[in-house]
Every structure is written in structure tokens, then in C-alpha cells.
Design a protein around this motif. Structure first.
Motif, PDB file in Angstrom:
ATOM      1  N   SER A   1       0.914  -1.522  -0.186  1.00 41.01           N
ATOM      2  CA  SER A   1       0.202   0.330  -0.408  1.00 41.01           C
ATOM      3  C   SER A   1       1.256   1.233   0.198  1.00 41.01           C
ATOM      4  CB  SER A   1      -0.971   0.373   1.166  1.00 41.01           C
ATOM      5  OG  SER A   1       0.212  -0.635   2.644  1.00 41.01           O
ATOM      6  N   THR A   2       0.194   1.873  -0.558  1.00 41.90           N
ATOM      7  CA  THR A   2       0.874   3.438  -0.506  1.00 41.90           C
ATOM      8  C   THR A   2       0.691   4.446   1.241  1.00 41.90           C
ATOM      9  OG1 THR A   2       0.862   3.686  -2.451  1.00 41.90           O
ATOM     10  CG2 THR A   2       1.217   5.752  -1.337  1.00 41.90           C
TER      11      THR A   2
ATOM     12  N   GLU B   1       4.859  -2.692   2.228  1.00 38.25           N
ATOM     13  CA  GLU B   1       3.855  -4.501   1.844  1.00 38.25           C
ATOM     14  C   GLU B   1       4.749  -4.841   3.058  1.00 38.25           C
ATOM     15  OE1 GLU B   1       6.355  -8.274  -0.291  1.00 38.25           O
ATOM     16  OE2 GLU B   1       7.504  -6.131  -0.347  1.00 38.25           O
ATOM     17  N   SER B   2       3.724  -5.487   3.617  1.00 41.94           N
ATOM     18  CA  SER B   2       3.272  -5.457   5.957  1.00 41.94           C
ATOM     19  C   SER B   2       3.066  -6.788   5.303  1.00 41.94           C
ATOM     20  CB  SER B   2       2.044  -4.892   6.140  1.00 41.94           C
ATOM     21  OG  SER B   2       2.246  -3.661   5.616  1.00 41.94           O
ATOM     22  N   TYR B   3       3.605  -8.142   6.487  1.00 40.68           N
ATOM     23  CA  TYR B   3       3.235  -8.769   6.672  1.00 40.68           C
ATOM     24  C   TYR B   3       3.006  -9.534   8.143  1.00 40.68           C
ATOM     25  CZ  TYR B   3       6.181 -10.451   2.615  1.00 40.68           C
ATOM     26  OH  TYR B   3       6.380  -9.764   1.323  1.00 40.68           O
ATOM     27  N   PHE B   4       2.096 -10.061   8.962  1.00 38.74           N
ATOM     28  CA  PHE B   4       2.239 -10.465  10.198  1.00 38.74           C
ATOM     29  C   PHE B   4       2.374 -11.969  10.467  1.00 38.74           C
ATOM     30  CE2 PHE B   4      -1.351 -12.529   7.624  1.00 38.74           C
ATOM     31  CZ  PHE B   4      -2.034 -13.100   8.398  1.00 38.74           C
ATOM     32  N   GLU B   5       2.912 -12.275  11.561  1.00 35.42           N
ATOM     33  CA  GLU B   5       3.161 -13.780  12.114  1.00 35.42           C
ATOM     34  C   GLU B   5       1.590 -13.961  12.607  1.00 35.42           C
ATOM     35  OE1 GLU B   5       5.404 -15.815  15.484  1.00 35.42           O
ATOM     36  OE2 GLU B   5       4.791 -13.871  16.092  1.00 35.42           O
ATOM     37  N   PRO B   6       1.131 -15.653  11.398  1.00 38.20           N
ATOM     38  CA  PRO B   6       0.077 -15.979  12.057  1.00 38.20           C
ATOM     39  C   PRO B   6      -0.283 -17.005  12.904  1.00 38.20           C
ATOM     40  CG  PRO B   6       0.933 -16.817  10.673  1.00 38.20           C
ATOM     41  CD  PRO B   6       2.302 -16.077  11.128  1.00 38.20           C
TER      42      PRO B   6
END
Length: 257
Positions: free
Chosen positions: A41-42, A147-152
């Protein structure tokens, strides 16, 4: 009572990566992290500060406690689309964020003291922040891709990569365009790891094996430095110009032997 997504409390660890580091890290965390709902996303953030830039000057001194206030959106804001008015405070390494959703014009009117925001605790805290400093004004717009990440599975780790951070000091709104002066070269990526407690061992191992060391980078801080450098260069040019004019004048009108 604050709603979900309005209050954040966590440690935010920053790293400055090369493209090679980025590719390594992204591959290494596969199986541990997942792309979140936003993906890439921006992000736009208008930072408010005093006329003499007190908040960013304090921040650059790296005090134990510092704070800032910004109006943030995800992408260009369209009519009727909300943005977020947010306080960010950092004390002894722990980051606290409190924010409320508002329409862009309502948020700007709030900052101009034309309204006091919704009847919510966070709005009252934002009002206190606004009134305490007295002369807050929009200073700069920071823009970048994230750019985004998460720990499941209930994990607490979040990871973000920021690309092409840029800024401008004109058209300070969230709906005009995404243009700005770049802060870093295109091959540099900013990594931020966000954890509530301790960093998990698997992540520590990835950082160690990749020789990735914690760094320090403030987008607003770097933009402020570039602005001051540009102002100083202009002053030096003007001083040299005035010096040449004075020398020319003195040669023309000084008495000769």
C-alpha cells in the motif's frame, strides 16, 4: 473506550537494508510470516509541528521521551474516505500510538481549532496535544510504499518493508498526488520489526545469519535535515553574492594611491 485499531503499544525496531538484504530476509521468513490484508500500500503522512519545528528537533536529539502528531492515509484520499489523526509517543524504546478515524477536512479543521473532534477519549487526548503546543501547523508530507506481513496463529510479530520514501513541503494534503523528493536511493529498503514483548528466536537467528544489524532512520527527521541543508546552501550562496558585490563596490569607490 478505544476501538480495535485505535491503540497500539509495541517495540519498533528499524533496519536499513540493501536490495540483497531485502531478498534474503523475505525468503528467510517464509513459513513464519504472511502478507497481511493490505499487502503493498501507499502511505501518506502529514506531520504537524510548531513554527520552529520543535517536535522534530527534539526527536533528532534522541531523548528518552519524544512525541509527534500526524494525519495519515492509505493511498490518495477520495471524497468520503476516512484518514487517521494519530499521536505517536516513544518512551525508553516502547512506542505508543493512539489515533482516531476522521474525514480529511474534519481532521484539518480540528487541527485549526475549528472543531474539537468526536466525543471520544482519544479525541480529547489529541485536543490536549494540539492545545498544549499552541501553534501546530502542517510542516511536511511523507509518502512511501509499504509491504506488510504478520505472524499467523496468534503471533505478535509484524514486519513492514518501506520503499521509495519521499517528501514535499507544498500541497500538504492527502488527495492531490503522490509526488515528492526522494530521501533514499531506490535500492535501499527500510525494514521495521514490531513486537509487543521479546523478538522470537527464529527471527533473531535470521537477522544474525544475514548480518542484518539494527539501525536508525526517521523519514521526517531525514527530510528536515535535507530542508535545513538546502536552506544553508542558499544562505551561503547569498552571502558569497553579497560579498562579491561589496568587494566590487569597494574597488570602484575606494580612493587610489
Amino acid at each position: 473506550m478505544a476501538e480495535k485499531g485505535e491503540v497500539f503499544e509495541r517495540y519498533e525496531l528499524k533496519y536499513i537494508l540493501t536490495r540483497e538484504d531485502y531478498e534474503y530476509f523475505k525468503e528467510a521468513v517464509k513459513g513464519h510470516m504472511q502478507v497481511d490484508q493490505f499487502g503493498i500500500s501507499t502511505i501518506q503522512s502529514i506531520y504537524y509541528d510548531t513554527k520552529d519545528s520543535l517536535l522534530i528537533r527534539r526527536s533528532l536529539d534522541k531523548p528518552i521521551y519524544k512525541e509527534k502528531l500526524r494525519l495519515r492515509s492509505y493511498g490518495l484520499v477520495k471524497e468520503g474516505q476516512p484518514c487517521f489523526l494519530e499521536m505517536k509517543r516513544k518512551a525508553e524504546g516502547l512506542v505508543y500510538k493512539r489515533r482516531i478515524s476522521m474525514l480529511e477536512q474534519d481532521a484539518m479543521d480540528f487541527m485549526n481549532k475549528k472543531n474539537d473532534g468526536p466525543d471520544k477519549q482519544i479525541a480529547r487526548e489529541l485536543k490536549y496535544f494540539r492545545d498544549y503546543y499552541g501553534d501546530l501547523e502542517p510542516k511536511i508530507l511523507i509518502i512511501y510504499e509499504r509491504e506488510s506481513y504478520f505472524e499467523p496463529n496468534g503471533g505478535e510479530v509484524r514486519v513492514t518493508f518501506d520503499f521509495n520514501p519521499r517528501f514535499r513541503t507544498t500541497d500538504l494534503n492527502l488527495h492531490t498526488n503522490l509526488d515528492g523528493r526522494f530521501l533514499l536511493d531506490e535500492d535501499t529498503v527500510l525494514l521495521e520489526i514490531k513486537v509487543l514483548h521479546n523478538m522470537p528466536l527464529w527471527l533473531t537467528k535470521i537477522l544474525s545469519e544475514g548480518h542484518i544489524k539494527k539501525g536508525s532512520f526517521s523519514k521526517y527527521g531525514q527530510a528536515y535535515k535535507l530542508i535545513k541543508e538546502n536552506e544553508n546552501k542558499k544562505k551561503e550562496v547569498q552571502t558569497r553574492k553579497e560579498g562579491r558585490e561589496l568587494w566590487s563596490y569597494s574597488k570602484r569607490y575606494s580612493p587610489t594611491a
